[in-house]
Design an enzyme around this catalytic site. Structure first.
Site, PDB file in Angstrom:
ATOM      1  N   ARG A 173       5.351  -1.450   2.575  1.00 21.58           N
ATOM      2  CA  ARG A 173       6.564  -0.742   2.134  1.00 21.58           C
ATOM      3  C   ARG A 173       6.231   0.672   1.651  1.00 21.58           C
ATOM      4  O   ARG A 173       5.244   0.898   0.967  1.00 21.58           O
ATOM      5  CB  ARG A 173       7.227  -1.528   0.997  1.00 21.58           C
ATOM      6  CG  ARG A 173       8.482  -0.848   0.450  1.00 21.58           C
ATOM      7  CD  ARG A 173       9.371  -1.809  -0.277  1.00 21.58           C
ATOM      8  NE  ARG A 173       8.816  -2.278  -1.538  1.00 21.58           N
ATOM      9  CZ  ARG A 173       9.436  -3.151  -2.326  1.00 21.58           C
ATOM     10  NH1 ARG A 173      10.608  -3.658  -1.969  1.00 21.58           N
ATOM     11  NH2 ARG A 173       8.878  -3.551  -3.457  1.00 21.58           N
ATOM     12  N   ARG A 185      15.543 -12.245 -14.298  1.00 21.94           N
ATOM     13  CA  ARG A 185      14.241 -12.624 -13.745  1.00 21.94           C
ATOM     14  C   ARG A 185      13.567 -13.691 -14.602  1.00 21.94           C
ATOM     15  O   ARG A 185      12.481 -14.135 -14.267  1.00 21.94           O
ATOM     16  CB  ARG A 185      13.335 -11.397 -13.704  1.00 21.94           C
ATOM     17  CG  ARG A 185      13.077 -10.839 -12.302  1.00 21.94           C
ATOM     18  CD  ARG A 185      12.207  -9.621 -12.486  1.00 21.94           C
ATOM     19  NE  ARG A 185      11.548  -9.143 -11.316  1.00 21.94           N
ATOM     20  CZ  ARG A 185      11.991  -8.146 -10.557  1.00 21.94           C
ATOM     21  NH1 ARG A 185      13.143  -7.572 -10.801  1.00 21.94           N
ATOM     22  NH2 ARG A 185      11.274  -7.717  -9.542  1.00 21.94           N
ATOM     23  N   ARG A 238       2.478  -9.559  -9.535  1.00 24.01           N
ATOM     24  CA  ARG A 238       3.943  -9.627  -9.416  1.00 24.01           C
ATOM     25  C   ARG A 238       4.374 -10.975  -8.840  1.00 24.01           C
ATOM     26  O   ARG A 238       5.356 -11.558  -9.295  1.00 24.01           O
ATOM     27  CB  ARG A 238       4.452  -8.494  -8.513  1.00 24.01           C
ATOM     28  CG  ARG A 238       4.325  -7.145  -9.180  1.00 24.01           C
ATOM     29  CD  ARG A 238       4.651  -6.026  -8.222  1.00 24.01           C
ATOM     30  NE  ARG A 238       6.049  -6.005  -7.838  1.00 24.01           N
ATOM     31  CZ  ARG A 238       6.502  -5.409  -6.727  1.00 24.01           C
ATOM     32  NH1 ARG A 238       5.652  -4.822  -5.897  1.00 24.01           N
ATOM     33  NH2 ARG A 238       7.774  -5.414  -6.456  1.00 24.01           N
ATOM     34  N   ARG A 296       4.852   2.744  -3.603  1.00 17.82           N
ATOM     35  CA  ARG A 296       5.075   2.485  -5.028  1.00 17.82           C
ATOM     36  C   ARG A 296       3.775   2.007  -5.663  1.00 17.82           C
ATOM     37  O   ARG A 296       3.042   1.242  -5.044  1.00 17.82           O
ATOM     38  CB  ARG A 296       6.131   1.380  -5.182  1.00 17.82           C
ATOM     39  CG  ARG A 296       7.536   1.891  -5.340  1.00 17.82           C
ATOM     40  CD  ARG A 296       8.579   0.799  -5.210  1.00 17.82           C
ATOM     41  NE  ARG A 296       8.384  -0.363  -6.058  1.00 17.82           N
ATOM     42  CZ  ARG A 296       9.263  -1.372  -6.148  1.00 17.82           C
ATOM     43  NH1 ARG A 296      10.368  -1.336  -5.445  1.00 17.82           N
ATOM     44  NH2 ARG A 296       9.033  -2.397  -6.935  1.00 17.82           N
ATOM     45  N   LYS A 352      16.093  -8.162  -1.448  1.00 14.19           N
ATOM     46  CA  LYS A 352      17.242  -8.014  -2.350  1.00 14.19           C
ATOM     47  C   LYS A 352      17.843  -6.613  -2.250  1.00 14.19           C
ATOM     48  O   LYS A 352      19.051  -6.444  -2.145  1.00 14.19           O
ATOM     49  CB  LYS A 352      16.821  -8.275  -3.814  1.00 14.19           C
ATOM     50  CG  LYS A 352      16.160  -9.620  -4.044  1.00 14.19           C
ATOM     51  CD  LYS A 352      15.797  -9.833  -5.500  1.00 14.19           C
ATOM     52  CE  LYS A 352      14.668  -8.974  -6.015  1.00 14.19           C
ATOM     53  NZ  LYS A 352      13.331  -9.348  -5.536  1.00 14.19           N
TER      54      LYS A 352
HETATM   55  P1  AMP Z   1      11.804  -4.429  -8.557  1.00 15.52           P
HETATM   56  O1  AMP Z   1      12.136  -3.065  -8.083  1.00 15.52           O
HETATM   57  O2  AMP Z   1      13.017  -5.295  -8.754  1.00 15.52           O
HETATM   58  O3  AMP Z   1      10.747  -5.097  -7.733  1.00 15.52           O
HETATM   59  O4  AMP Z   1      11.189  -4.257 -10.028  1.00 15.52           O
HETATM   60  C1  AMP Z   1      10.002  -3.509 -10.240  1.00 15.52           C
HETATM   61  C2  AMP Z   1       9.405  -3.849 -11.587  1.00 15.52           C
HETATM   62  O5  AMP Z   1      10.346  -3.539 -12.636  1.00 15.52           O
HETATM   63  C3  AMP Z   1       9.081  -5.324 -11.812  1.00 15.52           C
HETATM   64  O6  AMP Z   1       7.813  -5.682 -11.269  1.00 15.52           O
HETATM   65  C4  AMP Z   1       9.088  -5.405 -13.338  1.00 15.52           C
HETATM   66  O7  AMP Z   1       7.918  -4.823 -13.888  1.00 15.52           O
HETATM   67  C5  AMP Z   1      10.256  -4.486 -13.694  1.00 15.52           C
HETATM   68  N1  AMP Z   1      11.525  -5.250 -13.748  1.00 15.52           N
HETATM   69  C6  AMP Z   1      12.614  -5.068 -12.946  1.00 15.52           C
HETATM   70  N2  AMP Z   1      13.589  -5.929 -13.266  1.00 15.52           N
HETATM   71  C7  AMP Z   1      13.107  -6.675 -14.289  1.00 15.52           C
HETATM   72  C8  AMP Z   1      13.644  -7.764 -15.037  1.00 15.52           C
HETATM   73  N3  AMP Z   1      14.873  -8.251 -14.800  1.00 15.52           N
HETATM   74  N4  AMP Z   1      12.861  -8.300 -16.017  1.00 15.52           N
HETATM   75  C9  AMP Z   1      11.629  -7.825 -16.269  1.00 15.52           C
HETATM   76  N5  AMP Z   1      11.061  -6.815 -15.590  1.00 15.52           N
HETATM   77  C10 AMP Z   1      11.793  -6.243 -14.597  1.00 15.52           C
END
Ligand code: AMP
Length: 211
Positions: free
Chosen positions: A125, A86, A169, A158, A13
């Site tokens: 990553r 999400r 996740r 990360r 994404k």
């Molecule tokens: P990402 O960078 O999109 O993989 O997001 C990293 C982390 O941020 C996720 O594993 C969640 O803990 C939190 N997060 C990001 N976007 C959301 C969302 N829309 N709803 C809930 N948690 C989120």
């Protein structure tokens, strides 16, 4: 057109959003990036979000929705939602929010990638702490180990890309995010794209969908 890019963690994404920003007149709203910036800035929002993120859990809907509302209110057009919604509750809240603003989502593009590939992408990553550039230890290594090619910043893994957190996740994705496929099918906005290909091939298909 306003877009949603969704899919499992590691589906690409962020990579595709980056290309869309560079090549189209679009801007990205990445809830993950917003949370990481809040954590870096040690804000209240960051402190609340970090506890969930470190464990690989979703941040509660009310916190995420409030944050997205704030960003959209600053002026929203031609946006890419990356990592939001999400959950179905987030998708419903987004619809309400956009209705109020007389805006809508054009397409919800689902990036489809097999689980074993996701695992490889996530465990390999690495990201620059300073500029956020994304690398992979095998497919896109830095020229000097641990140093960002763009800004010489420190390149790290990360916390939530560590093997022990990835399982949580991916489970959260299956349970809460996967149902969005039906949500956007019913809304007539769903399109699936094979995300297990070269970045440029994935991009070309997305470009066709939105033009
Ligand atoms: P990402 O960078 O999109 O993989 O997001 C990293 C982390 O941020 C996720 O594993 C969640 O803990 C939190 N997060 C990001 N976007 C959301 C969302 N829309 N709803 C809930 N948690 C989120």
């Amino acid at each position: 057109m306003n877009l949603i890019l969704f899919g499992a963690p590691g589906a690409g994404k962020g990579t595709q959003s980056e290309l869309l920003i560079k090549r189209k007149d679009m801007f990205q709203i990445s809830t993950g990036d917003l949370f990481r910036a809040a954590i870096k800035g040690q804000t209240d929002l960051g402190k609340k979000a970090q506890a969930y993120m470190d464990k690989g859990q979703l941040v509660p809907d009310s916190i995420v929705i409030g944050m997205v509302e704030e960003v959209l209110n600053k002026g929203a057009k031609n946006f890419i939602l990356d990592g939001f919604p999400r959950t179905v509750a987030q998708a419903q809240a987004l619809d309400e929010l956009l209705n109020k603003m007389h805006l809508s989502i054009g397409k919800a593009i689902f990036l489809e990638v097999p689980t074993e590939i996701l695992m490889d992408r996530l465990t390999g990553r690495r990201v620059c702490k300073n500029c956020g550039a994304v690398y992979h230890i095998v497919s896109k290594p830095t020229k000097t180990e641990g140093v960002c090619d763009n800004c010489n910043g420190e390149v790290i893994q990360r916390n939530d890309d560590k093997a022990e957190v990835i399982g949580t996740r991916l489970k959260a994705y299956e349970e809460f995010t996967s149902p969005l496929k039906d949500f956007y099918k019913k809304a007539g906005k769903f399109t699936a794209v094979d995300g297990n290909r070269e970045t440029e091939n994935v991009y070309n298909e997305i470009e066709k969908i939105i033009s």
